[in-house]
Write a protein that holds these residues in place. Structure first.
Motif, PDB file in Angstrom:
ATOM      1  N   GLY A 198       0.797  -1.215   0.000  1.00  0.00           N
ATOM      2  CA  GLY A 198       0.000   0.000   0.000  1.00  0.00           C
ATOM      3  C   GLY A 198       0.827   1.262   0.000  1.00  0.00           C
ATOM      4  O   GLY A 198       1.967   1.281   0.489  1.00  0.00           O
ATOM      5  N   LEU A 199       0.260   2.315  -0.557  1.00  0.00           N
ATOM      6  CA  LEU A 199       0.933   3.617  -0.617  1.00  0.00           C
ATOM      7  C   LEU A 199       0.016   4.661  -0.004  1.00  0.00           C
ATOM      8  O   LEU A 199      -1.194   4.671  -0.265  1.00  0.00           O
ATOM      9  CB  LEU A 199       1.272   3.971  -2.064  1.00  0.00           C
ATOM     10  N   PHE A 200       0.587   5.519   0.797  1.00  0.00           N
ATOM     11  CA  PHE A 200      -0.176   6.519   1.539  1.00  0.00           C
ATOM     12  C   PHE A 200       0.291   7.924   1.172  1.00  0.00           C
ATOM     13  O   PHE A 200       1.461   8.150   0.899  1.00  0.00           O
ATOM     14  CB  PHE A 200       0.042   6.346   3.048  1.00  0.00           C
ATOM     15  N   TRP A 201      -0.644   8.843   1.206  1.00  0.00           N
ATOM     16  CA  TRP A 201      -0.312  10.259   1.103  1.00  0.00           C
ATOM     17  C   TRP A 201      -0.799  10.960   2.371  1.00  0.00           C
ATOM     18  O   TRP A 201      -1.929  10.738   2.824  1.00  0.00           O
ATOM     19  CB  TRP A 201      -0.980  10.902  -0.115  1.00  0.00           C
ATOM     20  N   TYR A 202       0.078  11.807   2.907  1.00  0.00           N
ATOM     21  CA  TYR A 202      -0.242  12.572   4.100  1.00  0.00           C
ATOM     22  C   TYR A 202       0.035  14.052   3.847  1.00  0.00           C
ATOM     23  O   TYR A 202       0.934  14.412   3.089  1.00  0.00           O
ATOM     24  CB  TYR A 202       0.596  12.104   5.296  1.00  0.00           C
ATOM     25  N   GLN A 203      -0.729  14.874   4.524  1.00  0.00           N
ATOM     26  CA  GLN A 203      -0.504  16.316   4.509  1.00  0.00           C
ATOM     27  C   GLN A 203       0.052  16.727   5.863  1.00  0.00           C
ATOM     28  O   GLN A 203      -0.437  16.262   6.898  1.00  0.00           O
ATOM     29  CB  GLN A 203      -1.818  17.054   4.253  1.00  0.00           C
ATOM     30  N   GLN A 204       1.060  17.569   5.838  1.00  0.00           N
ATOM     31  CA  GLN A 204       1.620  18.040   7.104  1.00  0.00           C
ATOM     32  C   GLN A 204       1.860  19.542   7.045  1.00  0.00           C
ATOM     33  O   GLN A 204       2.663  20.027   6.247  1.00  0.00           O
ATOM     34  CB  GLN A 204       2.927  17.314   7.435  1.00  0.00           C
ATOM     35  N   HIS A 205       1.155  20.265   7.919  1.00  0.00           N
ATOM     36  CA  HIS A 205       1.422  21.684   8.067  1.00  0.00           C
ATOM     37  C   HIS A 205       2.573  21.862   9.043  1.00  0.00           C
ATOM     38  O   HIS A 205       2.804  21.022   9.921  1.00  0.00           O
ATOM     39  CB  HIS A 205       0.171  22.416   8.574  1.00  0.00           C
ATOM     40  N   ALA A 206       3.291  22.942   8.881  1.00  0.00           N
ATOM     41  CA  ALA A 206       4.486  23.192   9.686  1.00  0.00           C
ATOM     42  C   ALA A 206       4.166  23.112  11.176  1.00  0.00           C
ATOM     43  O   ALA A 206       3.206  23.734  11.654  1.00  0.00           O
ATOM     44  CB  ALA A 206       5.067  24.559   9.348  1.00  0.00           C
ATOM     45  N   GLY A 207       4.945  22.354  11.890  1.00  0.00           N
ATOM     46  CA  GLY A 207       4.784  22.246  13.329  1.00  0.00           C
ATOM     47  C   GLY A 207       3.668  21.341  13.791  1.00  0.00           C
ATOM     48  O   GLY A 207       3.399  21.245  14.990  1.00  0.00           O
ATOM     49  N   GLU A 208       3.011  20.686  12.827  1.00  0.00           N
ATOM     50  CA  GLU A 208       1.909  19.797  13.193  1.00  0.00           C
ATOM     51  C   GLU A 208       2.209  18.373  12.740  1.00  0.00           C
ATOM     52  O   GLU A 208       3.093  18.124  11.934  1.00  0.00           O
ATOM     53  CB  GLU A 208       0.607  20.279  12.554  1.00  0.00           C
ATOM     54  N   ALA A 209       1.448  17.435  13.278  1.00  0.00           N
ATOM     55  CA  ALA A 209       1.593  16.045  12.859  1.00  0.00           C
ATOM     56  C   ALA A 209       0.922  15.835  11.497  1.00  0.00           C
ATOM     57  O   ALA A 209       0.045  16.607  11.102  1.00  0.00           O
ATOM     58  CB  ALA A 209       0.969  15.127  13.904  1.00  0.00           C
ATOM     59  N   PRO A 210       1.340  14.818  10.767  1.00  0.00           N
ATOM     60  CA  PRO A 210       0.710  14.539   9.468  1.00  0.00           C
ATOM     61  C   PRO A 210      -0.751  14.121   9.622  1.00  0.00           C
ATOM     62  O   PRO A 210      -1.135  13.531  10.629  1.00  0.00           O
ATOM     63  CB  PRO A 210       1.539  13.363   8.929  1.00  0.00           C
ATOM     64  N   THR A 211      -1.538  14.421   8.611  1.00  0.00           N
ATOM     65  CA  THR A 211      -2.912  13.958   8.565  1.00  0.00           C
ATOM     66  C   THR A 211      -3.111  13.126   7.307  1.00  0.00           C
ATOM     67  O   THR A 211      -2.570  13.451   6.247  1.00  0.00           O
ATOM     68  CB  THR A 211      -3.920  15.125   8.581  1.00  0.00           C
ATOM     69  N   PHE A 212      -3.878  12.075   7.438  1.00  0.00           N
ATOM     70  CA  PHE A 212      -4.086  11.118   6.362  1.00  0.00           C
ATOM     71  C   PHE A 212      -4.884  11.735   5.226  1.00  0.00           C
ATOM     72  O   PHE A 212      -5.883  12.398   5.443  1.00  0.00           O
ATOM     73  CB  PHE A 212      -4.825   9.907   6.935  1.00  0.00           C
ATOM     74  N   LEU A 213      -4.427  11.495   3.995  1.00  0.00           N
ATOM     75  CA  LEU A 213      -5.160  11.955   2.819  1.00  0.00           C
ATOM     76  C   LEU A 213      -5.725  10.786   2.019  1.00  0.00           C
ATOM     77  O   LEU A 213      -6.892  10.799   1.655  1.00  0.00           O
ATOM     78  CB  LEU A 213      -4.241  12.787   1.907  1.00  0.00           C
ATOM     79  N   SER A 214      -4.858   9.802   1.707  1.00  0.00           N
ATOM     80  CA  SER A 214      -5.334   8.739   0.823  1.00  0.00           C
ATOM     81  C   SER A 214      -4.501   7.483   0.977  1.00  0.00           C
ATOM     82  O   SER A 214      -3.378   7.511   1.494  1.00  0.00           O
ATOM     83  CB  SER A 214      -5.289   9.192  -0.634  1.00  0.00           C
ATOM     84  N   TYR A 215      -5.086   6.401   0.499  1.00  0.00           N
ATOM     85  CA  TYR A 215      -4.439   5.093   0.533  1.00  0.00           C
ATOM     86  C   TYR A 215      -4.733   4.381  -0.776  1.00  0.00           C
ATOM     87  O   TYR A 215      -5.881   4.300  -1.201  1.00  0.00           O
ATOM     88  CB  TYR A 215      -4.979   4.278   1.706  1.00  0.00           C
ATOM     89  N   ASN A 216      -3.690   3.882  -1.442  1.00  0.00           N
ATOM     90  CA  ASN A 216      -3.853   3.090  -2.661  1.00  0.00           C
ATOM     91  C   ASN A 216      -3.130   1.769  -2.500  1.00  0.00           C
ATOM     92  O   ASN A 216      -1.976   1.746  -2.063  1.00  0.00           O
ATOM     93  CB  ASN A 216      -3.239   3.813  -3.875  1.00  0.00           C
ATOM     94  N   VAL A 217      -3.792   0.695  -2.848  1.00  0.00           N
ATOM     95  CA  VAL A 217      -3.119  -0.605  -2.836  1.00  0.00           C
ATOM     96  C   VAL A 217      -3.278  -1.290  -4.200  1.00  0.00           C
ATOM     97  O   VAL A 217      -2.462  -2.133  -4.574  1.00  0.00           O
ATOM     98  CB  VAL A 217      -3.629  -1.498  -1.692  1.00  0.00           C
ATOM     99  N   LEU A 218      -4.313  -0.913  -4.948  1.00  0.00           N
ATOM    100  CA  LEU A 218      -4.517  -1.427  -6.298  1.00  0.00           C
ATOM    101  C   LEU A 218      -4.255  -0.319  -7.309  1.00  0.00           C
ATOM    102  O   LEU A 218      -4.370   0.869  -6.992  1.00  0.00           O
ATOM    103  CB  LEU A 218      -5.940  -1.952  -6.461  1.00  0.00           C
ATOM    104  N   ASP A 219      -3.926  -0.703  -8.522  1.00  0.00           N
ATOM    105  CA  ASP A 219      -3.682   0.282  -9.576  1.00  0.00           C
ATOM    106  C   ASP A 219      -4.938   1.087  -9.851  1.00  0.00           C
ATOM    107  O   ASP A 219      -6.047   0.570  -9.801  1.00  0.00           O
ATOM    108  CB  ASP A 219      -3.243  -0.412 -10.869  1.00  0.00           C
ATOM    109  N   GLY A 220      -4.733   2.348 -10.135  1.00  0.00           N
ATOM    110  CA  GLY A 220      -5.862   3.174 -10.522  1.00  0.00           C
ATOM    111  C   GLY A 220      -5.952   4.429  -9.697  1.00  0.00           C
ATOM    112  O   GLY A 220      -5.044   4.782  -8.949  1.00  0.00           O
ATOM    113  N   LEU A 221      -7.064   5.097  -9.866  1.00  0.00           N
ATOM    114  CA  LEU A 221      -7.285   6.408  -9.276  1.00  0.00           C
ATOM    115  C   LEU A 221      -8.289   6.317  -8.131  1.00  0.00           C
ATOM    116  O   LEU A 221      -9.348   5.722  -8.265  1.00  0.00           O
ATOM    117  CB  LEU A 221      -7.802   7.363 -10.359  1.00  0.00           C
ATOM    118  N   GLU A 222      -7.929   6.914  -7.015  1.00  0.00           N
ATOM    119  CA  GLU A 222      -8.837   7.044  -5.876  1.00  0.00           C
ATOM    120  C   GLU A 222      -9.175   8.519  -5.724  1.00  0.00           C
ATOM    121  O   GLU A 222      -8.272   9.333  -5.578  1.00  0.00           O
ATOM    122  CB  GLU A 222      -8.184   6.530  -4.591  1.00  0.00           C
ATOM    123  N   GLU A 223     -10.450   8.842  -5.756  1.00  0.00           N
ATOM    124  CA  GLU A 223     -10.859  10.239  -5.657  1.00  0.00           C
ATOM    125  C   GLU A 223     -11.546  10.499  -4.333  1.00  0.00           C
ATOM    126  O   GLU A 223     -12.400   9.728  -3.890  1.00  0.00           O
ATOM    127  CB  GLU A 223     -11.789  10.605  -6.817  1.00  0.00           C
TER     128      GLU A 223
END
Lengths: 114, 109
Positions: free
Chosen positions: B31-56
């Motif tokens: 699996g592959l994850f994307w996280y957003q992190q603002h300066a000085g803060e912990a990351p927040t979860f955005l998305s998870y992909n494990v199969l090929d293709g687009l997750e919206e």
């Protein structure tokens, strides 16, 4: 959604003292929690994997006697920085997976050693 | 060795679309994850992909091609609050997350 709570958010301590950071999963059970360290403008560096009821697994280069990890229950893991030095000043973050697909992070702890 | 590559910094205009790429070479893939992190803060979860293709998911989409070891995060209708670092992470065969260095996204009015 699942919540991971980390405390304290900020701590200032004197060199040579110890600091304990708590990480709690509030609405789910976490058999495994992860502790990260992050330096300014850098990515997360995994320090150790905390396993409930057993010893933590430390990454290469991380001193297990300096960074003590205890995972006594399914909802609580603690990281104790012992005999802290200024070079230990950093942002420490814990995380846990709720299910298989989403890791949740605590708010992070900004440690400053003076 | 294991490696995650993403651009260091990107700049985009408010209201526009930006694509942040991530390439990876890891020992196993869970699996592959994307996280957003603002300066000085912990990351927040955005998305998870494990199969090929687009997750919206709203303004954010994430794409995965396992054969190419490639993912991208697409952000539409950019807002000033989207200025942050975006972290790509891959879970390897040991179920550990391998993190990219993050892409600092700067949004200009």
């Amino acid at each position: 959604g699942a919540v991971v709570s980390q405390h304290p958010s900020r701590v200032i301590c004197k060199s040579g003292t110890s600091v304990k950071i708590e990480c709690r999963s509030l609405d789910f059970q976490a058999t495994t929690m992860f502790w990260y360290r992050q330096f300014p403008k850098q990515s997360l560096m995994l320090m150790a994997t905390s396993n409930e009821g057993s010893k933590a697994t430390y990454e290469q280069g991380v001193e297990k006697d300096k960074f003590l990890i205890n995972h006594a229950s399914l909802t609580l893991s603690t990281l104790t920085v012992t005999s802290a030095h200024p070079e230990d000043s950093s942002f420490y973050i814990c995380s846990a997976f709720s299910g298989d697909t989403e890791a949740f992070f605590g708010q992070g702890t900004r440690l400053t050693v003076v | 060795g294991q490696n995650i590559d993403q651009p260091t910094e990107m700049t985009a205009t408010e209201g526009a679309i930006v694509q942040i790429n991530c390439t990876y070479q890891t020992s196993g893939f869970n699996g592959l994850f994307w996280y957003q992190q603002h300066a000085g803060e912990a990351p927040t979860f955005l998305s998870y992909n494990v199969l090929d293709g687009l997750e919206e998911k709203g303004r954010f989409s994430s794409f995965l091609s396992r054969s190419k070891g490639y993912s991208y995060l697409l952000l539409k209708e950019l807002q000033m609050k989207d200025s942050a670092s975006y972290l790509c992470a891959v879970r390897d065969s040991n179920y550990q997350l391998i993190w990219g260095a993050g892409t600092k996204l700067i949004i200009k009015p």
